[in-house]
Enzyme design. Structure first.
Site, PDB file in Angstrom:
ATOM      1  N   GLY A 156       0.809  -1.290  -0.037  1.00  0.00           N
ATOM      2  CA  GLY A 156      -0.004  -0.112   0.133  1.00  0.00           C
ATOM      3  C   GLY A 156       0.670   1.424  -0.046  1.00  0.00           C
ATOM      4  N   SER A 157       0.215   2.302  -0.051  1.00  0.00           N
ATOM      5  CA  SER A 157       0.796   3.634   0.010  1.00  0.00           C
ATOM      6  C   SER A 157       0.042   4.765   0.551  1.00  0.00           C
ATOM      7  CB  SER A 157       1.221   4.114  -1.372  1.00  0.00           C
ATOM      8  OG  SER A 157       1.838   5.284  -1.515  1.00  0.00           O
ATOM      9  N   GLY A 158       0.585   5.880   1.196  1.00  0.00           N
ATOM     10  CA  GLY A 158      -0.335   6.921   1.568  1.00  0.00           C
ATOM     11  C   GLY A 158      -0.892   6.691   2.738  1.00  0.00           C
ATOM     12  N   GLY A 161      -5.379   2.341   4.959  1.00  0.00           N
ATOM     13  CA  GLY A 161      -5.768   1.176   5.736  1.00  0.00           C
ATOM     14  C   GLY A 161      -4.790   1.048   6.932  1.00  0.00           C
ATOM     15  N   ARG A 284      11.090   5.913  -3.351  1.00  0.00           N
ATOM     16  CA  ARG A 284      10.681   7.011  -4.308  1.00  0.00           C
ATOM     17  C   ARG A 284      10.862   8.102  -3.813  1.00  0.00           C
ATOM     18  NH1 ARG A 284       6.852   8.452  -1.254  1.00  0.00           N
ATOM     19  NH2 ARG A 284       5.234   7.152  -0.045  1.00  0.00           N
TER      20      ARG A 284
END
Length: 349
Positions: A156-158, A161, A284
């Site tokens: 996932g990212s950001g 969850g 990133r």
């Protein structure tokens, strides 16, 4: 190879994706985006950016579009500013003989459980953690990992969850919710599993790196528990030199443990009572406009330097001034619908 294609496979949606396209043009390359949903990116139309619509979850479709593009012009580079597609971009960059990160290192880093295993084997301060694929496994894990715990998807990212859970019942309920997810917010399939971690207590920072070099430390401001939404950043942070050196050292050890030696990375950590502990390593550029406040503070345009790296040009990562910059994200005090934004002219004065 000026006028060659600089291919972007999807993009992030927080602003730097548009800046990457602008930087590509300023360096003399033709940006083109491969995307499943071009309407996701308003700047494609606003900035007249060429794109090719395709299923970016399909390697076959991506390669087909790339073969069409290369008949028009050669490739200068293949990249993605979206964490969801950095591994995909690296695979195709490698396959076409272009510069890029090691896809295996990215794969290990993007899976938060595998990342934790690498950091633990490297001897870094790591919270207790366990991957679970059922609520029964979660109950067993919670007998070993002290409450409160952090629950998150393994992919996932950001902070999507991610939640702090203070009771077994709350944790089991959130695990059940995570296990019901079959696709992420980009419509990509996700494994039916979750990661339970011991909660790290302490102020949050991130180290912004490029290759193996640390560019500086960001102080991060997040929302109240139980969620961890980023609400602001200060760059660079003010900390005693010894603590800064320790934070940077831990970040660099983490990168080496995962084999990340190419390009930008964003290493999130908490300064606990036992010293710096890595929350996550993101292979990133930082989100939340951290690259922009880095540019304002140090004069380092990390987006331009990343473009240079992607196309095989020499990079120049050095501060051109010694300043500070901050950003804050406004949040409403209640639910509702935004009908107007006023006062912008006053802010621009």
């Amino acid at each position: 190879m000026k006028n060659a294609w600089l291919v972007f496979i999807e993009s992030n949606t927080s602003g730097t994706g548009r800046l990457f396209v602008k930087a590509a043009r300023e360096h003399g390359y033709q940006p083109v985006m491969l995307t499943e949903r071009p309407e996701r990116y308003a700047f494609l139309e606003q900035d007249s950016v060429p794109y090719r619509k395709c299923n970016t979850a399909s390697s076959t479709e991506i390669e087909s579009v790339l073969q069409e593009l290369v008949r028009e012009a050669p490739f200068a580079g293949i990249y993605s500013s979206s964490e969801y597609f950095i591994e995909t971009a690296a695979v195709f960059a490698t396959g076409h003989g272009l510069p890029g990160a090691d896809p295996e290192a990215l794969r290990a880093c993007r899976n938060k459980y595998i990342q934790r295993q690498h950091l633990q084997r490297a001897g870094l301060h790591t919270p207790a953690f366990q991957r679970v694929a059922s609520t029964d496994e979660a109950r067993q894990a919670l007998k070993k990992i002290p409450l409160p715990v952090i629950l998150k998807p393994t992919m996932g990212s950001g902070s999507v969850g991610v939640r702090l859970c203070c009771t077994v019942a709350e944790a089991v309920e959130h695990v059940a919710a995570l296990l019901q997810r079959t696709i992420n917010e980009r419509g990509m399939p996700v494994p039916s599993e979750a990661l339970i971690e011991e909660y790290l207590v302490g102020p949050e920072y991130s180290v912004e790196t490029f290759g193996e070099a640390a560019l500086g430390i960001t102080r991060k401001h997040v929302s109240a528990e139980p969620f961890f939404v980023e609400l602001g950043h200060d760059f660079p942070t003010d900390l005693p030199p010894a603590i800064k050196e320790n934070i940077i050292s831990v970040a660099q050890q983490g990168l080496r443990a995962l084999g990340l030696r190419w390009g930008p990375a964003h290493v999130e950590m908490r300064l606990t009572a036992h010293g710096p502990a890595i929350v996550e390593i993101n292979p990133r550029l930082a989100g939340g406009f951290i690259p922009e406040i880095m540019r304002l503070a140090f004069g380092i345009d990390i987006i331009h330097e990343t473009v240079r790296l992607v196309v095989g040009e020499n990079t120049e990562i050095r501060p051109r001034r010694d300043g500070h910059a901050s950003i804050r994200f406004l949040t409403p005090s209640r639910n509702g619908i935004i009908t107007a934004i006023k006062g912008m002219r006053k802010l621009q004065r």
